[in-house]
Structure formats: C-alpha cells, structure tokens
Write an enzyme that holds these catalytic residues in place. Structure first.
Site, PDB file in Angstrom:
ATOM      1  CB  SER A 126       8.839  12.229  17.288  1.00  0.00           C
ATOM      2  OG  SER A 126       7.823  11.566  16.522  1.00  0.00           O
ATOM      3  CD  GLU A 150      -2.665   4.159  14.465  1.00  0.00           C
ATOM      4  OE1 GLU A 150      -1.693   4.828  14.872  1.00  0.00           O
ATOM      5  OE2 GLU A 150      -2.851   3.415  13.685  1.00  0.00           O
ATOM      6  NE  ARG A 209       8.012   9.719   5.977  1.00  0.00           N
ATOM      7  CZ  ARG A 209       8.332   9.535   7.420  1.00  0.00           C
ATOM      8  NH1 ARG A 209       9.403   9.191   7.737  1.00  0.00           N
ATOM      9  NH2 ARG A 209       7.295   9.970   8.176  1.00  0.00           N
ATOM     10  CG  ASP A 267      26.132   1.814  15.369  1.00  0.00           C
ATOM     11  OD1 ASP A 267      25.159   2.059  16.024  1.00  0.00           O
ATOM     12  OD2 ASP A 267      25.996   1.149  14.308  1.00  0.00           O
ATOM     13  CD  GLU A 321       3.950   8.313  16.298  1.00  0.00           C
ATOM     14  OE1 GLU A 321       3.809   7.439  17.237  1.00  0.00           O
ATOM     15  OE2 GLU A 321       3.058   8.999  15.740  1.00  0.00           O
ATOM     16  NE  ARG A 375       8.493   7.001  -2.359  1.00  0.00           N
ATOM     17  CZ  ARG A 375       9.879   6.685  -2.626  1.00  0.00           C
ATOM     18  NH1 ARG A 375      10.685   6.621  -1.819  1.00  0.00           N
ATOM     19  NH2 ARG A 375      10.112   6.110  -3.935  1.00  0.00           N
ATOM     20  CE1 TYR A 390      11.168   7.285  16.262  1.00  0.00           C
ATOM     21  CE2 TYR A 390       8.893   8.009  16.540  1.00  0.00           C
ATOM     22  CZ  TYR A 390      10.215   8.176  16.065  1.00  0.00           C
ATOM     23  OH  TYR A 390      10.605   9.322  15.389  1.00  0.00           O
ATOM     24  CG  HIS A 441       9.369  15.884   8.441  1.00  0.00           C
ATOM     25  ND1 HIS A 441       8.953  15.847   9.696  1.00  0.00           N
ATOM     26  CD2 HIS A 441      10.304  15.715   8.167  1.00  0.00           C
ATOM     27  CE1 HIS A 441      10.321  15.511  10.239  1.00  0.00           C
ATOM     28  NE2 HIS A 441      11.265  15.136   9.209  1.00  0.00           N
TER      29      HIS A 441
HETATM   30  P1  NAP Z   1      15.070   7.959   8.338  1.00  0.00           P
HETATM   31  O1  NAP Z   1      14.910   8.220   6.863  1.00  0.00           O
HETATM   32  O2  NAP Z   1      14.689   6.253   8.984  1.00  0.00           O
HETATM   33  O3  NAP Z   1      16.562   7.713   8.666  1.00  0.00           O
HETATM   34  C1  NAP Z   1      17.368   7.332   9.812  1.00  0.00           C
HETATM   35  C2  NAP Z   1      18.625   7.385   9.715  1.00  0.00           C
HETATM   36  O4  NAP Z   1      19.168   6.995  11.105  1.00  0.00           O
HETATM   37  C3  NAP Z   1      19.541   6.880   8.677  1.00  0.00           C
HETATM   38  O5  NAP Z   1      20.398   7.356   8.262  1.00  0.00           O
HETATM   39  C4  NAP Z   1      20.025   5.711   9.478  1.00  0.00           C
HETATM   40  O6  NAP Z   1      20.902   4.991   8.646  1.00  0.00           O
HETATM   41  C5  NAP Z   1      20.350   6.292  10.897  1.00  0.00           C
HETATM   42  N1  NAP Z   1      20.533   5.218  11.671  1.00  0.00           N
HETATM   43  C6  NAP Z   1      19.728   4.376  12.450  1.00  0.00           C
HETATM   44  N2  NAP Z   1      20.372   3.725  13.556  1.00  0.00           N
HETATM   45  C7  NAP Z   1      21.655   4.228  13.625  1.00  0.00           C
HETATM   46  C8  NAP Z   1      22.569   3.832  14.391  1.00  0.00           C
HETATM   47  N3  NAP Z   1      22.188   2.896  15.417  1.00  0.00           N
HETATM   48  N4  NAP Z   1      23.790   4.366  14.136  1.00  0.00           N
HETATM   49  C9  NAP Z   1      23.851   5.425  13.255  1.00  0.00           C
HETATM   50  N5  NAP Z   1      22.928   5.764  12.376  1.00  0.00           N
HETATM   51  C10 NAP Z   1      21.689   5.117  12.598  1.00  0.00           C
HETATM   52  O7  NAP Z   1      14.387   8.747   9.245  1.00  0.00           O
HETATM   53  P2  NAP Z   1      14.088  10.345   9.034  1.00  0.00           P
HETATM   54  O8  NAP Z   1      12.644  10.363   8.326  1.00  0.00           O
HETATM   55  O9  NAP Z   1      14.993  11.001   8.109  1.00  0.00           O
HETATM   56  O10 NAP Z   1      14.048  11.044  10.165  1.00  0.00           O
HETATM   57  C11 NAP Z   1      15.154  11.626  10.827  1.00  0.00           C
HETATM   58  C12 NAP Z   1      14.962  11.856  12.336  1.00  0.00           C
HETATM   59  O11 NAP Z   1      13.881  12.609  12.765  1.00  0.00           O
HETATM   60  C13 NAP Z   1      14.841  10.599  13.094  1.00  0.00           C
HETATM   61  O12 NAP Z   1      15.636  10.622  14.391  1.00  0.00           O
HETATM   62  C14 NAP Z   1      13.336  10.252  13.301  1.00  0.00           C
HETATM   63  O13 NAP Z   1      13.044   9.545  14.347  1.00  0.00           O
HETATM   64  C15 NAP Z   1      13.125  11.787  13.703  1.00  0.00           C
HETATM   65  N6  NAP Z   1      11.504  12.212  13.074  1.00  0.00           N
HETATM   66  C16 NAP Z   1      11.229  12.132  11.898  1.00  0.00           C
HETATM   67  C17 NAP Z   1      10.150  12.561  11.583  1.00  0.00           C
HETATM   68  C18 NAP Z   1       9.657  12.500  10.119  1.00  0.00           C
HETATM   69  O14 NAP Z   1       8.343  12.537   9.879  1.00  0.00           O
HETATM   70  N7  NAP Z   1      10.274  11.844   9.167  1.00  0.00           N
HETATM   71  C19 NAP Z   1       9.078  13.069  12.488  1.00  0.00           C
HETATM   72  C20 NAP Z   1       9.766  13.398  13.774  1.00  0.00           C
HETATM   73  C21 NAP Z   1      11.015  12.938  13.851  1.00  0.00           C
HETATM   74  P3  NAP Z   1      20.705   3.621   7.727  1.00  0.00           P
HETATM   75  O15 NAP Z   1      20.389   4.452   6.219  1.00  0.00           O
HETATM   76  O16 NAP Z   1      21.889   2.748   7.798  1.00  0.00           O
HETATM   77  O17 NAP Z   1      19.577   2.755   8.126  1.00  0.00           O
HETATM   78  O1  F7E Z   2       2.015   5.938   9.948  1.00  0.00           O
HETATM   79  C1  F7E Z   2      -1.192   4.345   9.775  1.00  0.00           C
HETATM   80  C2  F7E Z   2      -0.559   4.069  10.954  1.00  0.00           C
HETATM   81  O2  F7E Z   2       4.367   4.716   9.574  1.00  0.00           O
HETATM   82  C3  F7E Z   2       1.321   6.825   9.807  1.00  0.00           C
HETATM   83  C4  F7E Z   2       7.699   8.367  11.585  1.00  0.00           C
HETATM   84  O3  F7E Z   2       8.400   9.380  10.600  1.00  0.00           O
HETATM   85  O4  F7E Z   2       6.064  10.280  11.936  1.00  0.00           O
HETATM   86  C5  F7E Z   2       6.302   8.674  11.481  1.00  0.00           C
HETATM   87  O5  F7E Z   2       5.524   7.839  12.187  1.00  0.00           O
HETATM   88  C6  F7E Z   2      -0.050   6.290  10.280  1.00  0.00           C
HETATM   89  C7  F7E Z   2      -0.243   5.381  11.404  1.00  0.00           C
HETATM   90  O6  F7E Z   2       4.155   7.258  10.285  1.00  0.00           O
HETATM   91  C8  F7E Z   2      -0.426   1.753   7.124  1.00  0.00           C
HETATM   92  O7  F7E Z   2      -1.189   3.061  11.798  1.00  0.00           O
HETATM   93  C9  F7E Z   2      -1.994   2.668   8.033  1.00  0.00           C
HETATM   94  O8  F7E Z   2      -1.444   5.771  12.026  1.00  0.00           O
HETATM   95  O9  F7E Z   2       3.754   6.682   7.953  1.00  0.00           O
HETATM   96  P1  F7E Z   2       3.741   6.004   9.390  1.00  0.00           P
HETATM   97  P2  F7E Z   2       4.044   7.459  11.833  1.00  0.00           P
HETATM   98  O10 F7E Z   2       3.537   6.176  12.638  1.00  0.00           O
HETATM   99  O11 F7E Z   2       3.236   8.515  12.034  1.00  0.00           O
HETATM  100  C10 F7E Z   2       6.594  10.378  13.273  1.00  0.00           C
HETATM  101  C11 F7E Z   2       6.309  12.079  13.523  1.00  0.00           C
HETATM  102  C12 F7E Z   2       8.067   9.794  13.795  1.00  0.00           C
HETATM  103  O12 F7E Z   2       8.505  10.358  14.381  1.00  0.00           O
HETATM  104  C13 F7E Z   2       8.400   8.565  13.217  1.00  0.00           C
HETATM  105  O13 F7E Z   2       9.814   8.329  13.053  1.00  0.00           O
HETATM  106  O14 F7E Z   2      -0.802   5.524   9.154  1.00  0.00           O
HETATM  107  N1  F7E Z   2      -1.170   3.236   8.666  1.00  0.00           N
HETATM  108  N2  F7E Z   2      -1.819   1.623   7.118  1.00  0.00           N
HETATM  109  C14 F7E Z   2       0.074   2.818   8.233  1.00  0.00           C
HETATM  110  N3  F7E Z   2       1.423   3.050   8.401  1.00  0.00           N
HETATM  111  C15 F7E Z   2       2.085   2.082   7.849  1.00  0.00           C
HETATM  112  N4  F7E Z   2       3.487   2.549   8.034  1.00  0.00           N
HETATM  113  N5  F7E Z   2       1.867   1.237   6.921  1.00  0.00           N
HETATM  114  C16 F7E Z   2       0.538   1.077   6.560  1.00  0.00           C
HETATM  115  O15 F7E Z   2       0.491  -0.068   5.726  1.00  0.00           O
END
Ligand code: NAP
Ligand code: F7E
Length: 324
Positions: free
Chosen positions: A123, A279, A182, A56, A125, A189, A147, A177
């Site tokens: 990220s 936002e 997702r 963890d 973000e 998604r 975050y 991505h």
């Molecule tokens: P995700 O689907 O939410 O997966 C997160 C993973 O982290 C899961 O395997 C989760 O385990 C694990 N985790 C959370 N808390 C933990 C803890 N305390 N100890 C051990 N494992 C833990 O995220 P993702 O989309 O694959 O993204 C992967 C990474 O890239 C993350 O760090 C995210 O912040 C970063 N990121 C994502 C995006 C994107 O667009 N997807 C963009 C930029 C950066 P459980 O399955 O047990 O919950």
């Molecule tokens: O939101 C808007 C919301 O939650 C995208 C994570 O992987 O990418 C992800 O973060 C946008 C936002 O992703 C809803 O307000 C509208 O402006 O899909 P999201 P995120 O916040 O961009 C970054 C790069 C990461 O690093 C993060 O880990 O969509 N939005 N209506 C909504 N978003 C959600 N979730 N749900 C709604 O109903």
C-alpha cells in the site's frame, strides 16, 4: 485451466479480481472467514462460478490445508484489516492479520509448493510522511499508522521470501483505488453514499475529518488487472500502481456534490471523531515502471470515478438495494 486462490475475496478488490480472472479462464478459489452473518454481497453475482473455502489469515493450519487441497498456480493475498483509522484502536489485530498473516501464507506456500506465484497487496500508506514526490518503487517508507507499519512488514517479508527461497513473490504498491463497491467507511464512498442520501431527501448532514489531505485515487477495476499482469512476468518485481494525479478531500467533495447539483458547504460538518492521531498529508504515485514493464495504465479519470460512484449510490438507493 490455471487455478487462482484469492484471500479477501469478499472485499472490494477481491470481487473485481475474481471477475477479471474468470474472464481470463481461471478456476477461482476464494478464501472466506467464518462470520455469524453472510457477507457475500460483492460476489453474489459470480458465486456459482467460483469455489469458496473457509480459512483465516490468523490460522496457519487453514492456509496449509487450502493450499494442499486446491494446489493453486497463483495466490493473491488481499486479506487484511484494511481500514487505517481502525488500526489505532486495534493495533495488535491489525498486525496479526495485515503483517503476520503474510508470513503465514508465504510459509504455507513454501512448504506446500514453492513454485506457486504470490501477489502481496502492499500500500501507498507505507510511504506515509513522504520522503519524495511523486513516490516510486525506491522511495523510502515512513508509515504513519499501525496499518502502514503492518504493510511495511508484509512488503519486506514478501521481498525476503523472494530473495531467500527464490520464490515468485511480487508486491504491488497500490495507491488508493475506489469504486461503487468501496466500503462505506472510506472517505470516497462515505461522501458519495451521503450525497445520494441527501439528494433523495434521506439526510441533510455529512460529518468528516481532515478535508485537506490529498490522495491519488484510481478505479479498483483497473488496479486488479495490474495485480494479474505482475504475476505473468517471468521475473518477479515490485510495482507502484497509481494514476500520477493527486486531489484533496475538498476536491472530491466539490466533484461529488457538484455532480448531484448540490453545494457541499451546505451539508459538511467537520468532526473531531474522524481526525487521525497522525495523518498522511499527500500521496501521489509514479506508475511509469508499471507502464513500461506491464503496459498498464489507468482508464478512469478522477472526475469519471467520482461521477460513477455518485450515480451508482443514487441508483442503489432508488432501487432499495442494500449498500455493497
Ligand atoms: P477490503 O474491502 O477491506 O477487503 C478486505 C478483505 O480481507 C475482506 O474480504 C475481509 O473479509 C478479508 N479479511 C480481513 N481479515 C481477514 C482474516 N483475518 N482472514 C481472512 N480474511 C480476512 O479491502 P480492499 O479495499 O479490497 O483491499 C484489498 C487489499 O489491498 C487489502 O490488503 C488492503 O489493505 C490492500 N490495499 C487496498 C488499497 C485500496 O485503496 N483499496 C490500496 C492499497 C492496498 P471480511 O469480508 O470477512 O471482512
Ligand atoms: O482516508 C481523510 C483521512 O479512509 C483518506 C485504504 O484502502 O487507502 C485507504 O486508506 C483520507 C485520509 O483511506 C474522513 O484522514 C477525512 O487522509 O478513505 P480513507 P486511506 O486512509 O487513504 C490506502 C492506500 C490503503 O492501503 C488502505 O487500506 O481521507 N478523511 N474525513 C476521512 N477518512 C475517512 N475514512 N472518514 C472520514 O470521515
């Protein structure tokens, strides 16, 4: 055979990265945290080819023990509390996992074997209230959520360990991505899954927040390859990974509902519950450094990505499968 440790292997990216590293001939070790119900659905199909170990990000001893026992050549730190919206009601947990977790694993690497190569999942973000368009590696950060703040910490501690201890630490600044894997709470998604349910007569409404925000959406399968390419470089550096194109949530709705032969105006309801306290309005990355140094470029267009996700959700529901 090189060994890679992936934290967050049960997540979207972890599953794609594990698949990719297996094709490259790696022994893949995945860290999973203890949960009361098994959540291996994204990696079930490769479970017999990888080793899962218990640990963890909140528990330093578990990280030290895993590194001691498995002696990986590369560590990909993907574990995080990754849902931006949850980071407001759970800011301290988000900081523990997403920020301090990075220090825990970096310091464990420093103690066990500082030659291990390290990838940090940074990220877009971190750019938040953006200071320039498009965003590059040198664009200043202005995070807009707990975050985003936690990721800025993770980013700088990674740079710090690189510069303090001469470790091979790389931070990939990845823009959004997506994929059929997702999480259901993310907007892409959430939309494609509900389009599938509406199409199959299982639902007639989709409640969303801000429809105007714009994101640079790419395909997760492309992005995990960039992570690996970064660790193969002789010199560790940080890279923006993005498509260079930006679309609004509205655009995503048009494409997703349109692909299913539906008009989103008939189903979408805006709901205050999904609005955020602050936002991030516009994200668009400049991936030219990754193109020049890594030879990386995205292979899936926005339209192809949306259609892939809608088709996968319809197929999954038709086959009675549990959503990934
Ligand atoms: P995700 O689907 O939410 O997966 C997160 C993973 O982290 C899961 O395997 C989760 O385990 C694990 N985790 C959370 N808390 C933990 C803890 N305390 N100890 C051990 N494992 C833990 O995220 P993702 O989309 O694959 O993204 C992967 C990474 O890239 C993350 O760090 C995210 O912040 C970063 N990121 C994502 C995006 C994107 O667009 N997807 C963009 C930029 C950066 P459980 O399955 O047990 O919950
Ligand atoms: O939101 C808007 C919301 O939650 C995208 C994570 O992987 O990418 C992800 O973060 C946008 C936002 O992703 C809803 O307000 C509208 O402006 O899909 P999201 P995120 O916040 O961009 C970054 C790069 C990461 O690093 C993060 O880990 O969509 N939005 N209506 C909504 N978003 C959600 N979730 N749900 C709604 O109903």
């Amino acid at each position: 055979m090189p060994t890679a440790l992936i934290t967050g292997i049960t997540g979207q990216d972890g599953s794609y990265l594990a698949e990719f590293l297996l094709t490259q001939g790696y022994k893949v070790v995945g860290m999973v945290r203890r949960t009361s119900t098994v959540n291996f659905h994204r990696i079930t199909h490769i479970q017999d080819k990888i080793s899962l170990v218990s640990g963890d990000m909140l528990d330093q001893i578990s990280l030290l023990n895993i590194l001691e026992e498995h002696r990986p050549d590369e560590v990909y730190n993907l574990a995080a509390q990754s849902f931006v919206q949850t980071s407001w009601p759970q800011p301290v947990f988000t900081g523990e996992a997403t920020a301090l977790g990075v220090t825990r694993i970096l310091d464990a690497i420093r103690l066990v074997d500082p030659t291990i190569r390290f990838y940090q999942a940074s990220s877009s973000e971190m750019f938040g209230k953006v200071k320039e368009v498009p965003q590059r590696e040198v664009t200043p950060f202005y995070p807009r959520s707990p975050y985003g703040v936690a990721k800025v910490y993770g980013h700088w501690i990674t740079v710090n360990y690189r510069e303090s201890y001469n470790m091979h630490c790389t931070s990939g600044i990845l823009f959004n991505h997506e994929s059929p894997r997702r999480g259901l709470e993310f907007v892409t998604r959430k939309i494609t899954h509900e389009v599938a349910r509406i199409k199959l007569g299982l639902s007639n409404e989709l409640r969303l927040g801000n429809l105007d925000s714009r994101r640079d959406w790419g395909f997760a399968g492309d992005y995990v390859k960039a992570m690996w390419l970064m660790l193969q470089r002789g010199t560790p550096e940080d890279y923006v990974i993005a498509t260079g194109e930006t679309y609004s949530v509205n655009d995503f709705l048009n494409e997703a509902f349109g692909h299913a032969g539906l008009d989103w105006h008939d189903y979408v309801v805006q709901d205050q519950r999904f609005m955020r306290p602050a936002e991030v309005d516009l994200l668009v990355g400049d991936p030219s450094k990754a193109g020049a140094d890594l030879g990386w470029e995205p292979t899936v267009t926005f339209k192809e990505l949306v259609q892939m996700m809608v088709d996968a959700d319809i197929e999954m529901l038709q086959n009675g499968q549990i959503p990934m």
